[in-house]
Design a protein around this motif. Structure first.
Motif, short mmCIF file in Angstrom:
data_model
loop_
_atom_site.label_atom_id
_atom_site.label_comp_id
_atom_site.label_asym_id
_atom_site.label_seq_id
_atom_site.Cartn_x
_atom_site.Cartn_y
_atom_site.Cartn_z
N LEU A 123 1.18 -1.16 -0.17
CA LEU A 123 -0.08 0.37 -0.01
C LEU A 123 0.46 1.54 0.07
O LEU A 123 1.71 0.92 0.57
N PRO A 124 0.92 2.74 -1.04
CA PRO A 124 1.64 3.69 -1.31
C PRO A 124 0.94 4.29 0.23
O PRO A 124 -0.25 4.47 0.65
N LEU A 125 2.04 4.71 0.86
CA LEU A 125 1.65 5.83 2.48
C LEU A 125 1.39 7.18 1.40
O LEU A 125 2.70 7.69 0.66
N SER A 126 0.76 8.07 1.81
CA SER A 126 0.89 9.55 1.40
C SER A 126 1.73 10.15 2.56
O SER A 126 2.36 10.22 3.37
N GLN A 127 2.14 11.11 1.79
CA GLN A 127 2.93 12.34 2.54
C GLN A 127 2.22 13.52 2.73
O GLN A 127 0.85 13.33 2.85
N ALA A 128 1.97 14.16 3.58
CA ALA A 128 1.59 15.40 4.41
C ALA A 128 1.25 16.28 2.99
O ALA A 128 2.65 16.44 2.31
N GLY A 129 0.07 17.24 3.27
CA GLY A 129 -0.13 17.57 1.88
C GLY A 129 -0.93 17.86 1.07
O GLY A 129 -1.97 16.98 1.96
N TYR A 130 -2.25 19.16 1.04
CA TYR A 130 -3.27 19.70 0.14
C TYR A 130 -4.10 18.89 1.87
O TYR A 130 -5.31 18.56 1.31
N GLY A 131 -3.91 19.98 2.73
CA GLY A 131 -4.89 19.96 3.97
C GLY A 131 -4.77 18.19 4.38
O GLY A 131 -5.42 18.25 5.39
N SER A 132 -3.89 17.26 3.82
CA SER A 132 -3.97 16.12 4.68
C SER A 132 -2.86 16.19 5.62
O SER A 132 -1.25 16.08 4.77
N PRO A 133 -2.62 15.25 6.63
CA PRO A 133 -1.74 14.84 7.17
C PRO A 133 -1.40 13.84 6.49
O PRO A 133 -1.48 13.22 5.92
N ALA A 134 0.10 13.11 7.06
CA ALA A 134 0.82 12.39 6.75
C ALA A 134 0.06 10.26 6.50
O ALA A 134 -0.31 10.27 8.46
N ASP A 135 0.63 10.15 5.95
CA ASP A 135 0.10 8.03 6.83
C ASP A 135 0.48 8.02 7.60
O ASP A 135 2.04 8.39 7.22
N GLN A 136 0.41 7.18 8.13
CA GLN A 136 1.37 6.71 9.21
C GLN A 136 1.06 5.34 9.67
O GLN A 136 0.05 4.94 9.46
N VAL A 137 2.10 4.50 10.38
CA VAL A 137 2.47 2.94 10.48
C VAL A 137 3.52 2.69 11.34
O VAL A 137 4.35 3.51 11.44
N GLU A 138 2.61 2.44 11.88
CA GLU A 138 3.61 1.62 13.42
C GLU A 138 3.56 0.37 13.54
O GLU A 138 2.82 -0.39 13.43
N GLN A 139 4.62 -0.71 14.27
CA GLN A 139 4.78 -1.80 14.42
C GLN A 139 4.18 -1.94 15.83
O GLN A 139 4.49 -1.38 16.61
N THR A 140 3.56 -3.71 15.71
CA THR A 140 2.68 -4.03 17.14
C THR A 140 3.43 -5.21 16.93
O THR A 140 4.68 -5.39 16.63
N GLU A 141 3.04 -5.54 18.79
CA GLU A 141 3.63 -6.88 18.73
C GLU A 141 3.09 -8.26 17.77
O GLU A 141 3.72 -9.38 17.98
N THR A 142 2.03 -7.46 17.26
CA THR A 142 1.45 -9.24 16.97
C THR A 142 0.96 -8.89 15.03
O THR A 142 0.07 -9.37 14.45
N GLY A 143 1.63 -7.32 14.65
CA GLY A 143 1.51 -6.99 13.65
C GLY A 143 1.37 -5.17 13.56
O GLY A 143 2.80 -5.06 13.61
N PHE A 144 1.15 -4.63 12.95
CA PHE A 144 1.04 -3.60 12.52
C PHE A 144 -0.36 -2.48 12.28
O PHE A 144 -1.58 -3.02 12.27
N ARG A 145 0.29 -1.32 12.41
CA ARG A 145 -1.49 -0.10 12.81
C ARG A 145 -0.84 0.19 11.58
O ARG A 145 -0.40 1.34 11.83
#
Length: 121
Positions: free
Chosen positions: A10-32
């Motif tokens: 999945l492509p993650l967008s950067q901040a711009g055009y009034g939208s914050p950047a998409d964020q991904v973080e690793q968790t113990e059981t997968g990701f968010r």
């Protein structure tokens, strides 16, 4: 920048055009993944419409516009999509489609007969 998921990259967008950047973080059981720019369909769960971020305009101050994100979380063998449209869980093996999302304001952003739909506040 991309994130690898059971359904492909999945492509993650950067901040711009009034939208914050998409964020991904690793968790113990997968990701968010917190996204402001991707919508998902889960046809096998009987959801006929996409689950997407929501563009919100203040009814008292129409120039105040924000985006409520959509969160995709992998928890072991389960995926969870949550946002203003609700929370939906399904097994990782369930097919998931996605595409870019761009918010659109309602046709009449200056509602005069408020019915409490929650789209503006």
């Amino acid at each position: 920048m991309t994130v690898v998921t059971p359904w492909g990259e999945l492509p993650l967008s950067q901040a711009g055009y009034g939208s914050p950047a998409d964020q991904v973080e690793q968790t113990e059981t997968g990701f968010r993944l917190t996204t402001y720019t991707i919508q998902f369909w889960v046809p096998a769960k009987g959801l006929p419409q996409p689950i997407h971020p929501v563009l919100v305009q203040s009814c008292m101050n129409p120039d105040q516009i924000s985006i409520r994100p959509l969160v995709l979380e992998i928890k072991g063998e389960t995926a969870v999509l949550s946002g203003l449209q609700g929370t939906f869980s399904f097994p990782l093996a369930t097919p998931l489609r996605w595409e870019h999302w761009a918010g659109k304001l309602p046709d009449n952003p200056h509602c005069t007969n408020c019915v409490g739909c929650g789209k503006c506040c």
